[in-house]
Design an enzyme around this catalytic site. Structure first.
Site, mmCIF file in Angstrom:
data_model
loop_
_atom_site.group_PDB
_atom_site.id
_atom_site.type_symbol
_atom_site.label_atom_id
_atom_site.label_comp_id
_atom_site.label_asym_id
_atom_site.label_seq_id
_atom_site.Cartn_x
_atom_site.Cartn_y
_atom_site.Cartn_z
ATOM 1 N N ARG A 194 25.198 56.757 21.309
ATOM 2 C CA ARG A 194 24.084 57.306 20.146
ATOM 3 C C ARG A 194 24.753 58.024 19.051
ATOM 4 N NH1 ARG A 194 22.238 58.332 25.057
ATOM 5 N NH2 ARG A 194 22.604 60.675 24.833
ATOM 6 N N GLY A 205 29.330 61.692 38.929
ATOM 7 C CA GLY A 205 29.540 63.011 39.196
ATOM 8 C C GLY A 205 30.866 63.569 40.059
ATOM 9 N N CYS A 207 51.667 32.060 22.330
ATOM 10 C CA CYS A 207 51.141 31.141 23.790
ATOM 11 C C CYS A 207 51.424 29.710 23.694
ATOM 12 C CB CYS A 207 49.610 31.119 24.036
ATOM 13 S SG CYS A 207 48.715 30.293 22.878
ATOM 14 N N SER A 220 36.256 60.510 45.029
ATOM 15 C CA SER A 220 36.379 59.009 45.586
ATOM 16 C C SER A 220 37.306 58.228 45.111
ATOM 17 C CB SER A 220 35.029 58.364 45.934
ATOM 18 O OG SER A 220 34.141 59.127 46.479
ATOM 19 N N GLU A 236 47.967 34.122 15.518
ATOM 20 C CA GLU A 236 48.941 33.286 14.741
ATOM 21 C C GLU A 236 48.238 32.135 13.824
ATOM 22 O OE1 GLU A 236 48.683 34.006 17.878
ATOM 23 O OE2 GLU A 236 50.864 34.169 18.965
#
Ligand SMILES: NC(=O)c1ccc[n+]([C@@H]2O[C@H](COP(=O)([O-])OP(=O)(O)OC[C@H]3O[C@@H](n4cnc5c(N)ncnc54)[C@H](OP(=O)(O)O)[C@@H]3O)[C@@H](O)[C@H]2O)c1
Length: 356
Positions: free
Chosen positions: A210, A286, A78, A292, A56
């Site tokens: 890369r 992996g 804000c 998990s 703003e």
């Protein structure tokens, strides 16, 4: 009611907001456009990085006078003193007469207060224009506010028969150059790239961006999750980039490598990354770490590249044991998109968690 000029301006504000990229975290991406009373665009601005002026103020600062104008902004302005003074003050002082907001800011310091202050000062405020686009734009910010964690994007690459590596552990390259280029784009968008100890030792990856342009200061931090000491000769320990080893233990790491000890769960890891300003974590496997994360319901976005190839039953599974014993426990995705990347297929979506 939103005018056509306001609708067009909001699309411009969204595009402006996106320019902030990952540098704004933990702040939101915000864009603002100022229209005169005829609906002509006078200026625009965006929040460039955490600590920089807000969108703003950027837009207001580019014109001599905003008296009688409309401001179109992607997030509720804000109203608190943070690193910069409140935007509501600047809007009121500038003589803006109408503010169009895409979404309210769920930050508890705001959540409607910014809109209220503007209205109390005689400014007309309308909210909800392109709201879902604004939420999508700020998924990282909203996720962090809601959970306190970083956003976790998991990517895996596999064969048609669901294998991520051959029996000897080799996996380069299952997918083609177009898929790998996309992976580099995802790395570039991320603050950190995460792998498990198995991948770090077996593949010895660099995990740098890369094949697409990336300034050095935008390279992602490399994070290796391990319970044990790793070989000191890994590329990520020797190339001068920032590397972090996260572990439950105070293990030995090479000089210049950061150790985050006392990380006892994946949840703790993602709270730590968020606290370090690393809001987007891109996990590249992996299969053990992927399982998990899935089991812990910490995957916020999943991307799987499938190559037209077979490795057979002796290959490593794409994702390890996720605890689905019966078909009723099968993990499904929602908001799914499917596209071709060269001769591969990229399937993306979000996981439907048990609580969903
Ligand atoms: N196709 C693909 O997309 C892709 C991607 C990456 C890797 N790969 C292939 O996958 C193979 C490596 O996979 P992997 O499953 O053996 O290794 P991984 O998932 O990279 O690493 C698993 C190891 O990470 C450590 N770890 C620490 N905390 C963990 C946690 N909370 N959850 C899971 N792991 C945690 C454990 O090692 P310690 O307990 O020993 O420390 C665990 O054995 C390689 O052959 C590589 O080429 C394929």
């Amino acid at each position: 009611m939103f005018s056509a000029a306001e609708q067009n301006a909001m699309a411009v504000a969204m595009a402006e907001a996106g320019k902030g990229g990952k540098r704004v975290f933990p702040n939101p991406l915000v864009g603002a456009v100022i229209l005169n009373s005829q609906g002509i665009v006078l200026s625009s601005g965006f929040h460039g990085f955490c600590g920089a002026p807000h969108a703003e103020r950027e837009a207001l600062g580019r014109i001599d006078s905003a008296d009688g104008c409309t401001m179109v902004v992607t997030l509720e302005p804000c109203c608190h003193h943070g690193r910069t003074p409140p935007c509501t003050e600047a809007i009121i002082q500038a003589g803006i007469v109408r503010v169009v907001v895409a979404m309210k800011d769920p930050d508890p310091r705001m959540s409607g207060k910014g809109v209220r202050i503007l209205r109390e000062n005689g400014i007309e405020v309308e909210t909800g224009l392109m709201e879902s686009e604004a939420e999508e734009l700020n998924s990282l910010y909203l996720h962090h506010l809601r959970t306190g964690r970083s956003f976790l994007h998991l990517k895996m690459a596999g064969t048609l028969d669901g294998r991520s590596a051959a029996a000897d552990g080799s996996s380069r390259w299952i997918t083609g150059p177009e898929s790998r280029r996309r992976v580099h784009l995802y790395r570039k968008n991320a603050h950190a790239v995460l792998v498990g100890a198995g991948t770090a030792e077996k593949d010895d990856p660099s995990l740098t961006v890369r094949s697409v342009d990336c300034p050095n200061d935008q390279q992602p931090v490399r994070i290796i999750l391990t319970d044990r000491e790793l070989s000191q000769s890994l590329k990520v320990f020797r190339d001068g980039g920032r590397t972090v080893v996260a572990s439950p233990f105070h293990i030995k790491v090479p000089d210049f490598v950061e150790l985050w000890p006392d990380i006892h769960s994946l949840d703790e890891l993602l709270i730590k990354t968020a606290a370090e300003g690393l809001g987007m974590v891109f996990c590249e496997g992996g299969g053990t770490l992927a399982a998990s994360l899935v089991k812990a319901e910490l995957v916020d976005r999943l991307s799987i590249f499938t190559a037209p190839a077979l490795l057979g039953g002796s290959g490593l599974p794409l994702i390890g044991n996720t605890g689905s014993a019966s078909i009723d426990d099968m993990i499904r995705l929602k908001n799914v998109t499917v596209e071709r990347t060269g001769s591969d297929i990229l399937t993306e979506g979000t996981i439907v968690h048990r609580a969903d």
